[in-house]
Design an enzyme around this catalytic site. Structure first.
Site, PDB file in Angstrom:
ATOM      1  N   ASP A   2       0.827  -1.218   0.000  1.00 46.48           N
ATOM      2  CA  ASP A   2       0.000   0.000   0.000  1.00 46.48           C
ATOM      3  C   ASP A   2       0.858   1.264   0.000  1.00 46.48           C
ATOM      4  OD1 ASP A   2      -2.429  -1.191  -0.129  1.00 46.48           O
ATOM      5  OD2 ASP A   2      -3.090  -0.648   1.892  1.00 46.48           O
ATOM      6  N   HIS A  24      -4.224   9.387   6.663  1.00 47.70           N
ATOM      7  CA  HIS A  24      -4.068   8.090   7.331  1.00 47.70           C
ATOM      8  C   HIS A  24      -2.731   7.917   8.049  1.00 47.70           C
ATOM      9  CE1 HIS A  24      -7.763   6.665   5.617  1.00 47.70           C
ATOM     10  NE2 HIS A  24      -7.320   6.707   4.368  1.00 47.70           N
ATOM     11  N   ASP A  37     -13.541  12.820   2.768  1.00 53.19           N
ATOM     12  CA  ASP A  37     -12.988  11.680   2.042  1.00 53.19           C
ATOM     13  C   ASP A  37     -13.888  10.463   2.293  1.00 53.19           C
ATOM     14  OD1 ASP A  37     -11.001   9.304   1.745  1.00 53.19           O
ATOM     15  OD2 ASP A  37      -9.710  10.985   1.191  1.00 53.19           O
ATOM     16  N   TYR A  84      -9.228   8.560  -6.901  1.00 50.62           N
ATOM     17  CA  TYR A  84      -8.495   7.572  -7.686  1.00 50.62           C
ATOM     18  C   TYR A  84      -9.014   7.410  -9.108  1.00 50.62           C
ATOM     19  CZ  TYR A  84      -6.958   7.121  -2.992  1.00 50.62           C
ATOM     20  OH  TYR A  84      -6.476   7.448  -1.744  1.00 50.62           O
TER      21      TYR A  84
END
Length: 430
Positions: free
Chosen positions: A95, A137, A172, A300
């Site tokens: 990731d 994050h 988000d 994305y």
């Protein structure tokens, strides 16, 4: 409309040139596409455009552990095989891959958010925009969810030097877990995250029951949503909750993370929001007329990310943008109709009125426990940021930075401007 010098916009073209690797959903190239739409719509002429400074390791370590920052600084794709234990410790891998210029990428996007906070603190603008930021994050000691350095936490820490209370809002599709965790035990930051929750959706946190602890109890607000929420449901809930939050908490400044993966058709998302619906949240927050720091975040389906953030730049400038996208270097990405707006999606909306009503009731009930805004005795304001190797105050202000360094910080006249009203028109071309 606010005058041009009241909106500061941060961009460095290098931030869009990094590559996370084949098949990785994060495409920083979306930032170049966003910027070219901003230019094509001539929005840069209404703002002060800055190239951010690259955040020093010591600035990043205001939140992150020094050992983690040091490892990010020295690791490269050619040496990562030598550090399997550290890669695991810091959650670097699939990731969050190690790629060329990783640390510089972090320095640029974090520098943009820190610089945005500085300008707001010094009352040099009302709104500061850093679309490259919003990497919510990242944790104190590890990377997570495509995020390495948590620029939002660093920006909020700067704002706390001048403001007793800062409100953080996150739209988000993923829970803003890194920011919430950083401020989970304090009442000086209220975090409010609207996100998809359940079905093992990343990061797995963000239940309505997560409300903060100790001094921070009731100062973390989570609005967990199911697949398919549409403009009407989302904006109505958003306005109800944010109105009550601002009325109750009385923040001195607001940070709004505008992750675009909550749009319909996102590669990793599952909501039905149109650009109009997403931007309505930005428009609503702007109306509070509080110092406002705007960042990007997830997103994305890159052509839609560019559409969204360019449109929202227009919203922040109180400008109506024509739906037909003007000619620009990335026009082919907007085929076949070359339109700025995208409609809502058609995923079944699993958010029933009773479910949303229960969530709203829980959130408003928790807000009632905040009797009044916390009082904070403001100590002496610490310096904005630490610059190693020299004392700024002892130098002639005109001699503090060489020409090349100044040029790196503020976009040159001949790059974007054809008028004489930009903030750096006296600089000579290199």
């Amino acid at each position: 409309m606010r005058s041009k010098d009241r909106i500061s916009y941060f961009y460095d073209g290098d931030v869009g040139n990094v590559y996370f690797g084949p098949n990785h959903p994060m495409k920083p190239h979306r930032l170049c596409m966003t910027h070219h739409l901003v230019l094509a719509y001539q929005l840069h002429k209404k703002m002060e455009v800055y190239r951010p400074h690259k955040a020093y390791p010591v600035e990043l370590a205001q939140f992150h552990s020094a050992d983690y920052v040091e490892f990010l600084h020295r690791i490269t794709p050619s040496t990562e095989h030598l550090f399997p234990n550290e890669l695991a410790k810091y959650n670097l891998g699939e990731d969050c891959p190690v790629f060329e210029n990783l640390f510089e990428f972090c320095q640029i996007y974090a520098g943009g958010t820190i610089d945005a906070a500085h300008r707001l603190n010094n009352e040099l603008c009302d709104i500061a925009i850093n679309w490259a930021g919003g990497l919510h994050h990242a944790k104190k000691c590890e990377a997570s969810g495509f995020c390495y350095i948590n620029d939002l936490v660093l920006g909020i820490l700067e704002l706390l030097k001048h403001h007793a209370r800062v409100l953080y809002i996150d739209i988000d599709v993923h829970h803003g877990d890194g920011v919430e965790e950083a401020f989970y035990f304090t009442n000086r930051v209220m975090t409010v995250s609207f996100h998809k929750y359940g079905d093992m959706f990343f990061p797995g946190t963000g239940d309505v029951k997560e409300i903060g602890e100790r001094e921070g109890k009731f100062y973390a607000i989570n609005v967990p949503l199911k697949d398919g929420i549409d403009d009407n449901s989302f904006t109505r809930l958003f306005k109800t909750i944010i109105s009550k939050v601002v009325e109750t908490y009385l923040p001195g400044a607001i940070v709004l993370q505008c992750g675009a993966d909550s749009l319909a058709g996102d590669r990793l998302g599952c909501f039905n929001l149109s650009i109009d619906g997403h931007a309505e949240c930005v428009r609503f927050v702007k109306k509070f007329n509080l110092p406002l720091l705007i960042t990007g975040g997830g997103g994305y389906t890159k052509e839609n990310v560019a559409r969204c953030w360019a449109f929202e730049t227009g919203v922040l400038l109180d400008m109506e943008l024509p739906n037909e996208i003007p000619e620009n270097d990335y026009i082919k990405f907007f085929e076949p109709d070359y339109s700025l707006k995208i409609p809502g999606g058609h995923i079944e909306n699993l958010n029933s009125k009773s479910y949303l009503g229960t969530i709203k009731m829980n959130v408003l009930e928790n807000l009632r426990y905040i009797q009044h805004a916390p009082s904070v005795q403001m100590q002496e304001v610490p310096p904005d940021f630490y610059l190693p190797d020299f004392d700024e105050d002892e130098q002639n202000p005109d001699e503090r930075m060489d020409q090349h360094t100044q040029d790196k910080q503020i976009q040159r006249d001949d790059e974007y401007y054809d008028g004489d009203n930009d903030n750096d028109h006296n600089m000579e071309d290199m």
